[in-house]
Design a protein around this motif. Sequence first.
Motif, mmCIF file in Angstrom:
data_model
loop_
_atom_site.group_PDB
_atom_site.id
_atom_site.type_symbol
_atom_site.label_atom_id
_atom_site.label_comp_id
_atom_site.label_asym_id
_atom_site.label_seq_id
_atom_site.Cartn_x
_atom_site.Cartn_y
_atom_site.Cartn_z
ATOM 1 N N GLU A 195 -8.847 14.922 -6.180
ATOM 2 C CA GLU A 195 -7.474 14.688 -5.733
ATOM 3 C C GLU A 195 -7.201 13.186 -5.630
ATOM 4 O O GLU A 195 -6.152 12.692 -6.068
ATOM 5 C CB GLU A 195 -7.238 15.364 -4.392
ATOM 6 C CG GLU A 195 -5.783 15.268 -3.910
ATOM 7 C CD GLU A 195 -5.593 15.952 -2.556
ATOM 8 O OE1 GLU A 195 -6.515 16.647 -2.113
ATOM 9 O OE2 GLU A 195 -4.519 15.782 -1.969
ATOM 10 N N THR A 196 -8.165 12.442 -5.070
ATOM 11 C CA THR A 196 -8.021 10.989 -4.971
ATOM 12 C C THR A 196 -8.027 10.339 -6.350
ATOM 13 O O THR A 196 -7.271 9.404 -6.617
ATOM 14 C CB THR A 196 -9.164 10.404 -4.106
ATOM 15 O OG1 THR A 196 -9.200 11.095 -2.863
ATOM 16 C CG2 THR A 196 -8.951 8.932 -3.857
ATOM 17 N N SER A 197 -8.900 10.831 -7.250
ATOM 18 C CA SER A 197 -8.935 10.317 -8.626
ATOM 19 C C SER A 197 -7.580 10.469 -9.292
ATOM 20 O O SER A 197 -7.066 9.553 -9.940
ATOM 21 C CB SER A 197 -10.008 11.057 -9.432
ATOM 22 O OG SER A 197 -9.940 10.708 -10.793
ATOM 23 N N TYR A 198 -6.966 11.642 -9.109
ATOM 24 C CA TYR A 198 -5.651 11.899 -9.721
ATOM 25 C C TYR A 198 -4.605 10.930 -9.147
ATOM 26 O O TYR A 198 -3.776 10.385 -9.881
ATOM 27 C CB TYR A 198 -5.259 13.355 -9.445
ATOM 28 C CG TYR A 198 -3.967 13.788 -10.103
ATOM 29 C CD1 TYR A 198 -2.750 13.704 -9.435
ATOM 30 C CD2 TYR A 198 -3.966 14.294 -11.393
ATOM 31 C CE1 TYR A 198 -1.569 14.100 -10.027
ATOM 32 C CE2 TYR A 198 -2.792 14.693 -12.008
ATOM 33 C CZ TYR A 198 -1.592 14.602 -11.316
ATOM 34 O OH TYR A 198 -0.428 14.995 -11.911
ATOM 35 N N LYS B 257 -1.128 6.216 -10.303
ATOM 36 C CA LYS B 257 -0.657 4.873 -9.972
ATOM 37 C C LYS B 257 -0.855 3.928 -11.157
ATOM 38 O O LYS B 257 0.002 3.085 -11.446
ATOM 39 C CB LYS B 257 -1.412 4.327 -8.759
ATOM 40 C CG LYS B 257 -0.987 4.935 -7.433
ATOM 41 C CD LYS B 257 -1.701 4.237 -6.283
ATOM 42 C CE LYS B 257 -1.231 4.787 -4.930
ATOM 43 N NZ LYS B 257 -1.839 4.074 -3.798
ATOM 44 N N ALA B 258 -2.009 4.076 -11.842
ATOM 45 C CA ALA B 258 -2.280 3.235 -13.006
ATOM 46 C C ALA B 258 -1.267 3.507 -14.117
ATOM 47 O O ALA B 258 -0.752 2.589 -14.751
ATOM 48 C CB ALA B 258 -3.701 3.477 -13.514
ATOM 49 N N VAL B 259 -0.962 4.801 -14.374
ATOM 50 C CA VAL B 259 0.022 5.161 -15.404
ATOM 51 C C VAL B 259 1.372 4.524 -15.084
ATOM 52 O O VAL B 259 2.021 3.917 -15.947
ATOM 53 C CB VAL B 259 0.156 6.697 -15.510
ATOM 54 C CG1 VAL B 259 1.340 7.071 -16.393
ATOM 55 C CG2 VAL B 259 -1.115 7.303 -16.075
ATOM 56 N N ASP B 260 1.815 4.642 -13.842
ATOM 57 C CA ASP B 260 3.111 4.095 -13.436
ATOM 58 C C ASP B 260 3.144 2.575 -13.624
ATOM 59 O O ASP B 260 4.137 2.006 -14.092
ATOM 60 C CB ASP B 260 3.381 4.454 -11.967
ATOM 61 C CG ASP B 260 4.731 3.923 -11.496
ATOM 62 O OD1 ASP B 260 4.727 3.026 -10.646
ATOM 63 O OD2 ASP B 260 5.780 4.400 -11.980
ATOM 64 N N LEU B 261 2.041 1.895 -13.295
ATOM 65 C CA LEU B 261 1.999 0.440 -13.404
ATOM 66 C C LEU B 261 2.048 -0.013 -14.865
ATOM 67 O O LEU B 261 2.809 -0.915 -15.223
ATOM 68 C CB LEU B 261 0.733 -0.086 -12.717
ATOM 69 C CG LEU B 261 0.671 -1.603 -12.530
ATOM 70 C CD1 LEU B 261 0.006 -1.922 -11.200
ATOM 71 C CD2 LEU B 261 -0.120 -2.252 -13.649
ATOM 72 N N ASN C 138 5.749 1.172 -16.291
ATOM 73 C CA ASN C 138 6.992 0.704 -15.674
ATOM 74 C C ASN C 138 6.978 -0.754 -15.232
ATOM 75 O O ASN C 138 8.041 -1.360 -15.083
ATOM 76 C CB ASN C 138 7.331 1.586 -14.464
ATOM 77 C CG ASN C 138 7.513 3.047 -14.860
ATOM 78 O OD1 ASN C 138 8.059 3.335 -15.925
ATOM 79 N ND2 ASN C 138 7.024 3.953 -14.034
ATOM 80 N N ILE C 139 5.794 -1.328 -15.009
ATOM 81 C CA ILE C 139 5.731 -2.715 -14.543
ATOM 82 C C ILE C 139 5.207 -3.639 -15.651
ATOM 83 O O ILE C 139 5.847 -4.617 -16.026
ATOM 84 C CB ILE C 139 4.861 -2.832 -13.275
ATOM 85 C CG1 ILE C 139 5.482 -1.985 -12.144
ATOM 86 C CG2 ILE C 139 4.715 -4.291 -12.834
ATOM 87 C CD1 ILE C 139 4.672 -1.969 -10.866
ATOM 88 N N LEU C 140 4.031 -3.293 -16.203
ATOM 89 C CA LEU C 140 3.466 -4.114 -17.271
ATOM 90 C C LEU C 140 4.122 -3.840 -18.624
ATOM 91 O O LEU C 140 3.993 -4.642 -19.553
ATOM 92 C CB LEU C 140 1.954 -3.875 -17.370
ATOM 93 C CG LEU C 140 1.137 -4.320 -16.156
ATOM 94 C CD1 LEU C 140 -0.316 -3.922 -16.325
ATOM 95 C CD2 LEU C 140 1.247 -5.822 -15.953
ATOM 96 N N ASN D 16 -6.468 0.452 -21.788
ATOM 97 C CA ASN D 16 -6.792 0.918 -20.431
ATOM 98 C C ASN D 16 -5.994 2.163 -20.079
ATOM 99 O O ASN D 16 -6.490 3.067 -19.399
ATOM 100 C CB ASN D 16 -6.494 -0.179 -19.408
ATOM 101 C CG ASN D 16 -7.536 -1.282 -19.443
ATOM 102 O OD1 ASN D 16 -8.624 -1.087 -19.980
ATOM 103 N ND2 ASN D 16 -7.214 -2.429 -18.893
ATOM 104 N N LEU D 17 -4.744 2.237 -20.520
ATOM 105 C CA LEU D 17 -3.918 3.411 -20.245
ATOM 106 C C LEU D 17 -4.515 4.644 -20.918
ATOM 107 O O LEU D 17 -4.482 5.745 -20.362
ATOM 108 C CB LEU D 17 -2.492 3.172 -20.739
ATOM 109 C CG LEU D 17 -1.459 4.264 -20.418
ATOM 110 C CD1 LEU D 17 -1.404 4.532 -18.920
ATOM 111 C CD2 LEU D 17 -0.093 3.864 -20.930
#
Length: 723
Positions: free
Chosen positions: A213-216, A221-225, A228-230, A237-238
């Motif tokens: 659950e924590t891994s997900y 968070k990585a996908v969103d960054l 949407n940000i980078l 990495n994605l």
Amino acid sequence: MKFYLWLSLFLLPLIGVGQYSNLDSLRTVLETAKTDSAKMVNLYWINRYYRDAKEYNKALETSYDLLSLAEKGKDQKKITWGKRVVGTNLSFLEGKEEYIKYIESYIQTLKTKDTADIAILYEDIGAQLTREENYSEALKYYFKAAHYYQLMDNTLWITKRISSTYSSLNDEANASKYNLKFIEIAKKDSNYLALGSGYLAEGYLNLMLIKHETSYKYSQKAVDLYLNILKEPKSGNLGVVYGNIADVYIYYYKNYPDSILIINPSFKNLKDIKKGMLDTAEYYIDKSYEIAKGNNKNLFYIYYGYGDLYYYQGKIKASEKEFLKCYELAKENEGMLFDQKKVSEQLYKVYKKLNDEDKALRYYEEFVALRDTFFSQDKQREVGKQEAKFEFEKEKAKEEAQRAKQKAIEDAKLEQEKAVAREQEKNQRIITYAIAIGLILISAFTILILKRLKVARAQQVLIQSQKKTIEKNRNQMLESIEYSKNIQQRIFPTLEEVKRLLPNSFLYFRPKDVVSGDFYWAHRKGNKTFFSVADCTGHGVPGAFMTLISLNLINSIILEKGIDSTDTILERLHVKLKERLTSSEEEQMKHGLDIAMCAYDHDTNELEYSGLHNPIYIINKENELREIKGDNLFLGISSNFDVTKHIIKIQPGDSVYMSTDGFPDQKGGEKGKKYYYSRLRNSIRSVNTKPVNERRLMLDQKFVAWKGELEQIDDVCIMGVSF
């Protein structure tokens, strides 16, 4: 730090010179160079030329020329650079020890103002040890470097190095601890590239820690960054992150399909869950493949994900194809032995499914050989881990302790000098008239000391006597408890007896103390095999006495009285306990007994069950679980004692489980809560799909993982029988 930034910018345009010019042209440039700085840069590339050609003596000689120019200019940053180049060549010629000795000797000459140089030099040593895969030693130097980076408030990347090194030691817990620190620093600095790598690593580390659950959460968070940000939808990495998310879905499919609702509540029923999980996993593996193809390491995990997916979709031939791709990649690339072990195990399962016994045996033997290799390596790394328990604060505390020690020595010396001076002055003042008084005082003091010594000796004799008495009582108590354990073990049926009576069964028995308040029992009489699991109130010695009384009564009821019906057995046991134990209701409540009693008729394939508080769980060959609860009666206490007898028709492939309350009552997990019966039922269903001889170990792994560092709170006893 500005110098190292300048140096990197100065060297970048000359990389082409270092890589493509010949030695003669480099020497020509050196001879025409007008400044010492330009000469140093050319000497650096001549040194690299010799090093790449493996002419290490010439490389070392050139680096000493570079260092001489730096020392001539008395620029500390350039001297440090020269020392680093010399040290690197020493590592090739004279080995790691001489290189470390050389750099550490130079560090001792640096001052507080050279904090940046000290940090970089310690980090250099750690990097050299990392390249040699000496991770535990590398950690020591990374923590030293971290102390100095901390003084400059610049700990981002050294924290990442520490996390990565713990990961190389397979210590994912500490790797996650420092990676979370890295994430916090990256957030504070608004360094989104670093933050993306931190989220990616946390997703992977929690996969390894079986915290899906924590891994997900971190993977999302990585996908969103990245999106949407980078704004990097094609980042390699994605691609790795998408692979992590696919692994989470496949894990929940294999182990706890109904728990997927924790991370994806869009699934409506079990059919949707099973199909939806595999479809979602395939979607993320496809996205990972689109981005990450071209990198052998990434391709391995993509092919592995497809192989795993197809296996659970029932596409065994397609699964074989993907796992064979993985196997070839692992064989072709150094450093992928662990991956080769993983895929060998999967190929064994695939060929076993395809009934290809020769190939299944081949890959199983390879898996076992690689597993044994890594088992030996892990043992060595465990030693390394114990040597690597350092913290930033410990390094700082060590230095502060050294300074405090030095100050204490100086203060003591000064105080001693003052005391000597005062004493001399005092002696000069009173020496003429104090000799007689001094002698009297000395005599009185001597008498006082002798008296105190006499008292002290008497006290010492008394203390020694008391110590012997305490040790004797303690040893007697331990011997008594150990003797009680031996008695209890002799009364319990042995595991061999249980296996003889119930060949297709297992027993998970984990007492909290030396002796147990839980007990198990099995006996064959005529065409019936009786088996039971019970929990006496309390644990340790009080519980153990209740087990002896209860087992003795059960044996007497069945063997001597000839009673063979489960409800009658418990009713007779109720009467006998009431006779044996005190009549006080308050005292009776202290001697409770929860029990599940079963009898299997080999002629009719019928199972009798009667229980008090302890239920039984029956699982059919489709892995569907049915719970049958016992009566809410209290042995030796309840007045209206009418026990229910359940008769169940047993079908081939059915399994029966019975458990005391030790497992579901155990506290643990992230929030220190109980395991509870609902989770126990899910665990029983998951182990029921495995061979009988693996179920006990799987339950123990689940119990230990849940308990963690918390204390075991009660005895644990679970019996499982398959028909």
